[in-house]
Every structure is written in structure tokens, then in C-alpha cells.
Design an enzyme around this catalytic site. Structure first.
Site, PDB file in Angstrom:
ATOM      1  N   CYS A   1       1.823  -3.117 -45.208  1.00 18.03           N
ATOM      2  CA  CYS A   1       1.131  -2.476 -44.041  1.00 18.03           C
ATOM      3  C   CYS A   1       0.454  -0.953 -44.571  1.00 18.03           C
ATOM      4  O   CYS A   1      -0.539  -0.658 -44.694  1.00 18.03           O
ATOM      5  CB  CYS A   1       1.849  -2.194 -42.792  1.00 18.03           C
ATOM      6  SG  CYS A   1       2.217  -3.419 -41.756  1.00 18.03           S
TER       7      CYS A   1
ATOM      8  N   ARG B   1       6.519  -7.201 -51.482  1.00 16.66           N
ATOM      9  CA  ARG B   1       5.133  -6.989 -51.329  1.00 16.66           C
ATOM     10  C   ARG B   1       4.700  -5.676 -51.651  1.00 16.66           C
ATOM     11  O   ARG B   1       5.288  -4.675 -51.150  1.00 16.66           O
ATOM     12  CB  ARG B   1       4.711  -7.628 -50.102  1.00 16.66           C
ATOM     13  CG  ARG B   1       4.385  -8.903 -49.630  1.00 16.66           C
ATOM     14  CD  ARG B   1       3.936  -9.298 -48.285  1.00 16.66           C
ATOM     15  NE  ARG B   1       5.366  -8.982 -47.284  1.00 16.66           N
ATOM     16  CZ  ARG B   1       4.934  -9.262 -46.071  1.00 16.66           C
ATOM     17  NH1 ARG B   1       3.701  -9.766 -45.736  1.00 16.66           N
ATOM     18  NH2 ARG B   1       5.919  -9.002 -45.060  1.00 16.66           N
TER      19      ARG B   1
END
Length: 237
Positions: free
Chosen positions: A80, A150
């Protein structure tokens, strides 16, 4: 939709549209993206000025209002915070609007792996090391106590170190294996921390279960990007 959420959560705050709801989440992520990048850049400046950034942050945190505490790191990861602001910047161009804060924060975040890699090389300069020099990265997940890699800054750090001829291993109890540029790395066993030889360890992710004292006592140089070894007083020994 709000009725569904109310069946799960005690409190639901409603906005006027899904667009406003999506923008709310992007605002939250973008604010953190900018603030984290700023404190990383601020830490680099403090180092150049020979000022302890953690002491400064601790002192500023005594202000009862207005100051939000952020601490330095090797960079921003996750699915995000390092991604959503760039989507917002791209979308803003449709409305003929530039987002200079996002561009600056992105540039700072992208340089952090190079900065950490340069610190590793500088710490080893002039020291007697094995050939090639061996580096242990402590934690490769993007966040404490999870196994998600990630956008983790550990990945470009590994890439840069390997390119410069270093041997790189990692220890992360939450990430059993990691593939970087088609090369698979496997986390070393915790039992090996007390016997394996490394010229330097770099703490990238501060997992709660990591045996930091074992690492500190068996590896001659430890670079701590997460403040784990910082004494409570805010000063370094």
C-alpha cells in the site's frame, strides 16, 4: 454496504461516496509515505551533521501535541504505502495537477537501499574480511512480525550487495525462502547464528523473536536500521 460493515465492526464512519472512501485510504497511505520518507532523509542529514537523530526524535516526542513520531528505516515496503501514492500522482495528471511532495518522497525512498548498501561498504572499508566479504541481513520482510516481502527494501539491498561482489545470507523466521533475480535464498537456521562467520550484519526488519544479542555478540559489525540496539536514553554507546 454500511449495514454489512456494522455487523462486523463496533463503529463505522460513513462518507458521501465510494470515491471519497477510496481517497480517504489513499490520503492515509500518502501521508505516511511522505512522513516516513522525510524522517529517513532527516536521519541522513543528522548523520552528516554528527547529531543523534534518535535523541532528537525522542526529545521532539515530548511535545504533547502536534508532533507525530516516525523513526528511520532502510526504506518503505508493503503493498500500500509505497504504491498507492504513485497511483494518486498518476491520476492527478488527468486533472492537470502535479504532486511534488509525492515525487520527492518517492525519490528519497528509492535511494534508501543504496544508502544502506553504501554504509555497509564503508563500515567494512579497511577491515580484514573473508573473500568475498560476507553479509547477513537480519529480517527481509517489509514489516515487523510478518512474512510479507512485497516492496521490501531488503530485496534491492541484496541485489546491490551481490552486484558489488558480496556474499549475502539472511535470517528471517517469517520468510523461509526468498527469490531475488532468479536466485533463491534460504533463511539460515537460528542455531547457526552463534557459529556462522559473517563480517557484518544489517538489521533491516526488527522481528520480535530475533535473537539480537546472539547476533551482536558473534558478528563484529552490526548496522541497526531499526533502532533495536539503541539504549533507552536515546544515546548510542
Amino acid at each position: 454496504m454500511s449495514a454489512i460493515y456494522r455487523s462486523v465492526f463496533d463503529e463505522v464512519f460513513e462518507v458521501s461516496s465510494t470515491r471519497a472512501a477510496e481517497m480517504t485510504k489513499i490520503l492515509e497511505n500518502t501521508q505516511r509515505f511522505i512522513n516516513i520518507s522525510f524522517i529517513n532523509d532527516f536521519a541522513i542529514l543528522c548523520e552528516k551533521m554528527n547529531i543523534n537523530v534518535y535523541e532528537v526524535i525522542e526529545a521532539a516526542s515530548t511535545k504533547p501535541y502536534g508532533f507525530s513520531r516516525y523513526t528511520p528505516s532502510a526504506g518503505i515496503g508493503g503493498h500500500c504505502i509505497p504504491v498507492d501514492p504513485l497511483y494518486l500522482s498518476w491520476k492527478a495528471k488527468e486533472y492537470n495537477h502535479e504532486t511534488p511532495f509525492i515525487h520527492t518522497a518517492d525519490a528519497v525512498n528509492k535511494k534508501m537501499p543504496q544508502y544502506v548498501t553504501a554504509k555497509i561498504k564503508n563500515f567494512l572499508k579497511g577491515r580484514k574480511t573473508v573473500s568475498p566479504p560476507s553479509i547477513l541481513l537480519v529480517g527481509v520482510a517489509y514489516k515487523k512480525d510478518i512474512g510479507d516481502v512485497r516492496e521490501s527494501p531488503a530485496i534491492p539491498i541484496i541485489r546491490l550487495l551481490v552486484k558489488d561482489g558480496f556474499r549475502v545470507d539472511y535470517y528471517d523466521p517469517f520468510v523461509p525462502s526468498l527469490t531475488v533475480d532468479s536466485t533463491e535464498y534460504v533463511s539460515i537456521d537460528q542455531s547457526a547464528l552463534a557459529t556462522a562467520h559473517y563480517d557484518l550484519a544489517a538489521v533491516i526488519t526488527d522481528h520480535s523473536t530475533t535473537p539480537y544479542e546472539t547476533i551482536k555478540s558473534h558478528i563484529p559489525v552490526v548496522i541497526d536500521t531499526k533502532q533495536f540496539f539503541l539504549p533507552a536514553s536515546g544515546t548510542r554507546s
